[in-house]
Design a protein around this motif. Structure first.
Motif, PDB file in Angstrom:
ATOM      1  N   HIS A   1     -47.832 -18.682 -23.736  1.00 55.72           N
ATOM      2  CA  HIS A   1     -47.631 -20.011 -24.296  1.00 55.72           C
ATOM      3  C   HIS A   1     -46.382 -20.661 -23.698  1.00 55.72           C
ATOM      4  O   HIS A   1     -45.449 -19.963 -23.259  1.00 55.72           O
ATOM      5  N   ASP A   2     -46.347 -21.974 -23.686  1.00 50.95           N
ATOM      6  CA  ASP A   2     -45.163 -22.710 -23.234  1.00 50.95           C
ATOM      7  C   ASP A   2     -44.219 -22.864 -24.424  1.00 50.95           C
ATOM      8  O   ASP A   2     -44.559 -23.522 -25.414  1.00 50.95           O
ATOM      9  N   VAL A   3     -43.043 -22.275 -24.310  1.00 48.45           N
ATOM     10  CA  VAL A   3     -42.119 -22.187 -25.447  1.00 48.45           C
ATOM     11  C   VAL A   3     -40.863 -23.004 -25.173  1.00 48.45           C
ATOM     12  O   VAL A   3     -40.253 -22.882 -24.108  1.00 48.45           O
ATOM     13  N   THR A   4     -40.499 -23.824 -26.166  1.00 43.98           N
ATOM     14  CA  THR A   4     -39.242 -24.564 -26.121  1.00 43.98           C
ATOM     15  C   THR A   4     -38.403 -24.161 -27.317  1.00 43.98           C
ATOM     16  O   THR A   4     -38.880 -24.188 -28.460  1.00 43.98           O
ATOM     17  N   VAL A   5     -37.160 -23.757 -27.075  1.00 49.10           N
ATOM     18  CA  VAL A   5     -36.244 -23.335 -28.136  1.00 49.10           C
ATOM     19  C   VAL A   5     -35.188 -24.423 -28.334  1.00 49.10           C
ATOM     20  O   VAL A   5     -34.528 -24.834 -27.377  1.00 49.10           O
ATOM     21  N   TYR A   6     -35.041 -24.873 -29.582  1.00 44.29           N
ATOM     22  CA  TYR A   6     -34.044 -25.885 -29.915  1.00 44.29           C
ATOM     23  C   TYR A   6     -32.866 -25.236 -30.634  1.00 44.29           C
ATOM     24  O   TYR A   6     -33.052 -24.475 -31.594  1.00 44.29           O
ATOM     25  N   GLU A   7     -31.661 -25.558 -30.177  1.00 48.01           N
ATOM     26  CA  GLU A   7     -30.435 -24.999 -30.749  1.00 48.01           C
ATOM     27  C   GLU A   7     -29.440 -26.134 -30.984  1.00 48.01           C
ATOM     28  O   GLU A   7     -29.184 -26.943 -30.089  1.00 48.01           O
ATOM     29  N   ARG A   8     -28.872 -26.194 -32.193  1.00 48.95           N
ATOM     30  CA  ARG A   8     -27.949 -27.284 -32.495  1.00 48.95           C
ATOM     31  C   ARG A   8     -26.559 -27.083 -31.892  1.00 48.95           C
ATOM     32  O   ARG A   8     -25.822 -28.041 -31.699  1.00 48.95           O
ATOM     33  N   ALA A   9     -26.174 -25.852 -31.604  1.00 50.75           N
ATOM     34  CA  ALA A   9     -24.865 -25.586 -31.007  1.00 50.75           C
ATOM     35  C   ALA A   9     -24.901 -25.884 -29.509  1.00 50.75           C
ATOM     36  O   ALA A   9     -25.950 -26.189 -28.934  1.00 50.75           O
ATOM     37  N   ASP A  10     -23.740 -25.778 -28.880  1.00 52.48           N
ATOM     38  CA  ASP A  10     -23.663 -26.070 -27.451  1.00 52.48           C
ATOM     39  C   ASP A  10     -24.038 -24.882 -26.582  1.00 52.48           C
ATOM     40  O   ASP A  10     -24.130 -25.009 -25.362  1.00 52.48           O
ATOM     41  N   ARG A  11     -24.235 -23.716 -27.207  1.00 46.74           N
ATOM     42  CA  ARG A  11     -24.623 -22.521 -26.462  1.00 46.74           C
ATOM     43  C   ARG A  11     -25.777 -21.832 -27.185  1.00 46.74           C
ATOM     44  O   ARG A  11     -25.886 -21.874 -28.409  1.00 46.74           O
ATOM     45  N   ILE A  12     -26.619 -21.167 -26.412  1.00 42.92           N
ATOM     46  CA  ILE A  12     -27.741 -20.424 -26.965  1.00 42.92           C
ATOM     47  C   ILE A  12     -27.251 -19.093 -27.538  1.00 42.92           C
ATOM     48  O   ILE A  12     -26.314 -18.485 -27.032  1.00 42.92           O
ATOM     49  N   GLY A  13     -27.917 -18.620 -28.609  1.00 44.26           N
ATOM     50  CA  GLY A  13     -27.602 -17.304 -29.159  1.00 44.26           C
ATOM     51  C   GLY A  13     -27.457 -17.263 -30.658  1.00 44.26           C
ATOM     52  O   GLY A  13     -27.454 -16.179 -31.244  1.00 44.26           O
ATOM     53  N   GLY A  14     -27.316 -18.428 -31.312  1.00 42.54           N
ATOM     54  CA  GLY A  14     -27.155 -18.404 -32.767  1.00 42.54           C
ATOM     55  C   GLY A  14     -25.969 -17.549 -33.158  1.00 42.54           C
ATOM     56  O   GLY A  14     -24.898 -17.618 -32.552  1.00 42.54           O
ATOM     57  N   LEU A  15     -26.164 -16.686 -34.153  1.00 42.20           N
ATOM     58  CA  LEU A  15     -25.048 -15.843 -34.622  1.00 42.20           C
ATOM     59  C   LEU A  15     -24.633 -14.810 -33.578  1.00 42.20           C
ATOM     60  O   LEU A  15     -23.532 -14.266 -33.648  1.00 42.20           O
ATOM     61  N   LEU A  16     -25.502 -14.534 -32.603  1.00 41.74           N
ATOM     62  CA  LEU A  16     -25.112 -13.624 -31.535  1.00 41.74           C
ATOM     63  C   LEU A  16     -23.967 -14.213 -30.717  1.00 41.74           C
ATOM     64  O   LEU A  16     -23.113 -13.488 -30.198  1.00 41.74           O
ATOM     65  N   THR A  17     -23.960 -15.542 -30.606  1.00 41.79           N
ATOM     66  CA  THR A  17     -22.889 -16.227 -29.882  1.00 41.79           C
ATOM     67  C   THR A  17     -21.805 -16.695 -30.833  1.00 41.79           C
ATOM     68  O   THR A  17     -20.635 -16.346 -30.693  1.00 41.79           O
ATOM     69  N   TYR A  18     -22.191 -17.491 -31.827  1.00 43.93           N
ATOM     70  CA  TYR A  18     -21.240 -17.990 -32.818  1.00 43.93           C
ATOM     71  C   TYR A  18     -21.492 -17.274 -34.137  1.00 43.93           C
ATOM     72  O   TYR A  18     -22.454 -17.539 -34.829  1.00 43.93           O
ATOM     73  N   GLY A  19     -20.622 -16.341 -34.460  1.00 52.76           N
ATOM     74  CA  GLY A  19     -20.767 -15.555 -35.674  1.00 52.76           C
ATOM     75  C   GLY A  19     -20.256 -14.140 -35.477  1.00 52.76           C
ATOM     76  O   GLY A  19     -19.453 -13.648 -36.255  1.00 52.76           O
TER      77      GLY A  19
ATOM     78  N   LEU B   1     -32.352 -14.344 -18.346  1.00 54.68           N
ATOM     79  CA  LEU B   1     -33.624 -13.666 -18.073  1.00 54.68           C
ATOM     80  C   LEU B   1     -34.784 -14.410 -18.715  1.00 54.68           C
ATOM     81  O   LEU B   1     -35.843 -14.610 -18.098  1.00 54.68           O
ATOM     82  N   LEU B   2     -34.593 -14.829 -19.978  1.00 54.66           N
ATOM     83  CA  LEU B   2     -35.650 -15.548 -20.688  1.00 54.66           C
ATOM     84  C   LEU B   2     -35.935 -16.894 -20.023  1.00 54.66           C
ATOM     85  O   LEU B   2     -37.092 -17.330 -19.945  1.00 54.66           O
ATOM     86  N   LYS B   3     -34.886 -17.557 -19.532  1.00 59.35           N
ATOM     87  CA  LYS B   3     -35.086 -18.806 -18.792  1.00 59.35           C
ATOM     88  C   LYS B   3     -35.916 -18.554 -17.532  1.00 59.35           C
ATOM     89  O   LYS B   3     -36.833 -19.314 -17.210  1.00 59.35           O
ATOM     90  N   ALA B   4     -35.577 -17.482 -16.819  1.00 62.48           N
ATOM     91  CA  ALA B   4     -36.299 -17.152 -15.587  1.00 62.48           C
ATOM     92  C   ALA B   4     -37.754 -16.803 -15.860  1.00 62.48           C
ATOM     93  O   ALA B   4     -38.609 -16.935 -14.969  1.00 62.48           O
ATOM     94  N   GLU B   5     -38.039 -16.366 -17.083  1.00 62.96           N
ATOM     95  CA  GLU B   5     -39.418 -16.045 -17.457  1.00 62.96           C
ATOM     96  C   GLU B   5     -40.199 -17.275 -17.910  1.00 62.96           C
ATOM     97  O   GLU B   5     -41.398 -17.177 -18.192  1.00 62.96           O
ATOM     98  N   GLY B   6     -39.500 -18.429 -18.003  1.00 66.29           N
ATOM     99  CA  GLY B   6     -40.215 -19.671 -18.279  1.00 66.29           C
ATOM    100  C   GLY B   6     -39.920 -20.345 -19.590  1.00 66.29           C
ATOM    101  O   GLY B   6     -40.501 -21.393 -19.902  1.00 66.29           O
ATOM    102  N   ILE B   7     -39.022 -19.796 -20.402  1.00 65.44           N
ATOM    103  CA  ILE B   7     -38.693 -20.412 -21.685  1.00 65.44           C
ATOM    104  C   ILE B   7     -37.715 -21.554 -21.461  1.00 65.44           C
ATOM    105  O   ILE B   7     -36.752 -21.424 -20.700  1.00 65.44           O
ATOM    106  N   GLU B   8     -37.961 -22.677 -22.138  1.00 64.61           N
ATOM    107  CA  GLU B   8     -37.066 -23.830 -22.044  1.00 64.61           C
ATOM    108  C   GLU B   8     -36.111 -23.825 -23.234  1.00 64.61           C
ATOM    109  O   GLU B   8     -36.536 -23.652 -24.378  1.00 64.61           O
ATOM    110  N   PHE B   9     -34.830 -24.007 -22.973  1.00 68.22           N
ATOM    111  CA  PHE B   9     -33.821 -24.047 -24.026  1.00 68.22           C
ATOM    112  C   PHE B   9     -33.170 -25.428 -24.060  1.00 68.22           C
ATOM    113  O   PHE B   9     -32.761 -25.957 -23.022  1.00 68.22           O
ATOM    114  N   ILE B  10     -33.077 -25.996 -25.259  1.00 64.99           N
ATOM    115  CA  ILE B  10     -32.450 -27.297 -25.451  1.00 64.99           C
ATOM    116  C   ILE B  10     -31.308 -27.130 -26.454  1.00 64.99           C
ATOM    117  O   ILE B  10     -31.543 -26.752 -27.610  1.00 64.99           O
ATOM    118  N   THR B  11     -30.089 -27.386 -26.022  1.00 63.59           N
ATOM    119  CA  THR B  11     -28.915 -27.222 -26.882  1.00 63.59           C
ATOM    120  C   THR B  11     -28.443 -28.579 -27.413  1.00 63.59           C
ATOM    121  O   THR B  11     -28.977 -29.629 -27.058  1.00 63.59           O
TER     122      THR B  11
END
Length: 495
Positions: A176-194, A211-221
């Motif tokens: 499937h074509d997956v787009t991940v939306y994140e409100r912070a300026d960096r991806i990771g949620g609590l893994l990054t901020y927390g 790696l996930l980006k290279a596999e085709g996932i789109e991330f929007i911060t």
């Protein structure tokens, strides 16, 4: 099984940590590493226990017993013992998308239910897990694996914490074509901020995200669904939406003096420090500074402990961590806390070791209730008033806290950090979509199904179950992806 008698022949060993007095001067990870021979010996301690509880992942007495991801622990222990590291990595990735995260920050309920722990020290499962995946990256075995074909279905994932990343990874694997939306300026949620950098270096998170980006996932911060984009728009534009926004609404305390300056929520303190460190190495000053201050942390959990470690690295004058719970016993209570429950025993976490090394004692104060804050003439907090408490059972059978007369105390404080838990997910997105919630205000979706009351909308992780472990979040993200794939395609091959 590795060797029939390895658990009797070899003692448990885990990596040494860097010296507390050294590591409090920087923000780097504090764990050291073991050599291959030591790790193979630790793998040899995994016994032929018949029914391995280490990967059961069940809840007993309010706590998790065994691994919620059902990691194939005996199998990769055996493979490490035999020197088959590539094969061990394959078995590890079979059930866990991100072992480099869990190997660092999971409290290891698997070890609490290890059969060897019945008669001695459990197998060093967490240490071996991290070693396997770290070697996988070092050897170049972990590379992008994009799907061979796409389904044409589009899925939006809201939130890029461990649940969101796991859901995205699995859905992308299904094509499937997956787009991940994140409100912070960096991806990771609590893994990054927390989670502070000394527990989980952010380059490790970024490595997996790339790696996930290279596999085709789109991330929007820098995009908050419900504010920057109406939640309904996602439902209209995507074939499915997976909500993994976490349970980030912090619980406050309503007592006299709460409005005083110098009293902050723990996550504001932690996240500002992490962002400033990542942005400028703390040179921009955009954080709540604990330098030369007497710090009180209210809350005895992991978040409070991370506040202690962070305040120490700022250079605080003193730090004390309050907990309403009593001090745990030195050994497992066989009646109240039997195996395979997670052992409730007295230990020093990394931050407590550091505070003890600096100031000479465990920074925790147990069975303490804060009654009020008192400020100075400038409206800044200067002290806390507390009382000792004990847990009793009242006439209705409820467990309540009772104040102990004569235990009143005044504590000096320039900075107070509130870390008393979380009330559940924030309401904006829930209200926009009209999502049903449970009695704890979490998004209502049956475990194992993850469907909400709104068509096409699924929920997983802390947003569905409440504040919990990273390993539970990955479990739910993976399972939610399976159910979304079934919903989109009519059947699924995802585990």
């Amino acid at each position: 099984m590795s060797t029939p008698t390895g658990f009797m022949e070899y003692k448990r060993e885990i990596p040494r940590d860097r010296d507390p007095l050294e590591r409090v001067r920087d923000w780097y990870e504090f764990h050291l590493h073991m050599d291959e021979e030591q790790l193979r010996t630790q793998g040899a301690r995994c016994m032929d226990c018949g029914t391995p509880y280490c990967h059961t992942g069940i809840e007993l007495a309010g706590g998790v017993s065994g691994c919620p991801l059902h990691n194939l622990i005996p199998e990769w222990n055996n493979l490490v013992y035999r020197g088959l590291w590539r094969e061990a990595l394959d078995r590890l990735h079979k059930t866990n998308n991100f072992p480099e995260f869990t190997g660092r920050v999971c409290p290891a309920p698997c070890e609490g239910s290890c059969t060897v722990g019945l008669i001695g020290e459990p197998v060093a499962i967490k240490t071996i897990e991290q070693a396997i995946v770290d070697r996988g990256f070092e050897e170049g075995w972990i590379v992008p694996q994009p799907p061979q074909k796409r389904t044409g279905k589009r899925v939006a994932v809201v939130g890029s914490g461990p649940a969101g990343l796991a859901a995205a990874a699995q859905l992308n694997k299904a094509g499937h074509d997956v787009t991940v939306y994140e409100r912070a300026d960096r991806i990771g949620g609590l893994l990054t901020y927390g989670i502070p950098t000394m527990k989980l270096d952010k380059s490790i998170v970024e490595r997996r995200v790339n790696l996930l980006k290279a596999e085709g996932i789109e991330f929007i911060t820098n995009t908050e669904i419900g504010r920057d984009i109406p939640a309904q728009k996602l439902v209209e534009e995507y074939d499915a939406v997976v909500l993994c926004g976490g349970a980030t609404k912090a619980r406050d305390i309503d007592i006299e003096g709460r409005q005083l300056k110098g009293i902050h929520m723990a996550m504001d303190f932690l996240n500002a420090t992490i962002k400033s460190f990542l942005d400028s190495g703390l040179k921009d000053g955009n954080y709540i500074d604990a330098k030369d201050k007497d710090v009180i942390v209210i809350g005895g959990g992991d978040t409070g402990t991370d506040c202690v470690a962070t305040a120490l690295r700022h250079g605080c004058r003193s730090v004390t961590q309050f907990g309403t719970h009593a001090r745990a016993p030195l050994s497992r209570d066989p009646v109240a806390n039997p195996w395979p429950q997670f052992p409730n025993v007295y230990t020093l976490d990394y931050a407590h070791e550091e505070a003890k090394a600096l100031f000479g004692e465990d920074p925790r104060a147990f069975s303490v209730l804060t009654k009020k804050f008192v400020g100075d003439e400038n409206g800044h907090v200067k002290e806390l008033h507390t009382v000792g408490i004990e847990r009793i059972v009242d006439e209705t059978g409820r467990k309540i806290y009772k104040e102990i007369p004569g235990t009143e105390r005044v504590w000096k404080a320039d900075l107070v950090l509130i870390a008393v838990g979380f009330e559940g997910p924030e309401r904006t997105l829930i209200e926009q979509l009209g999502l049903e919630t449970d009695r704890r205000s979490n998004v209502k979706a049956e475990y194992g199904k993850y469907r909400t009351n709104i068509e096409k909308v699924f929920a997983a992780g802390d947003m569905r179950r409440g504040q919990s472990l990273v390993v539970w979040a990955i479990n739910e993200g993976r399972e939610a992806a399976r159910e979304v794939d079934r919903y989109l395609m009519g059947s699924t091959q995802l585990p």
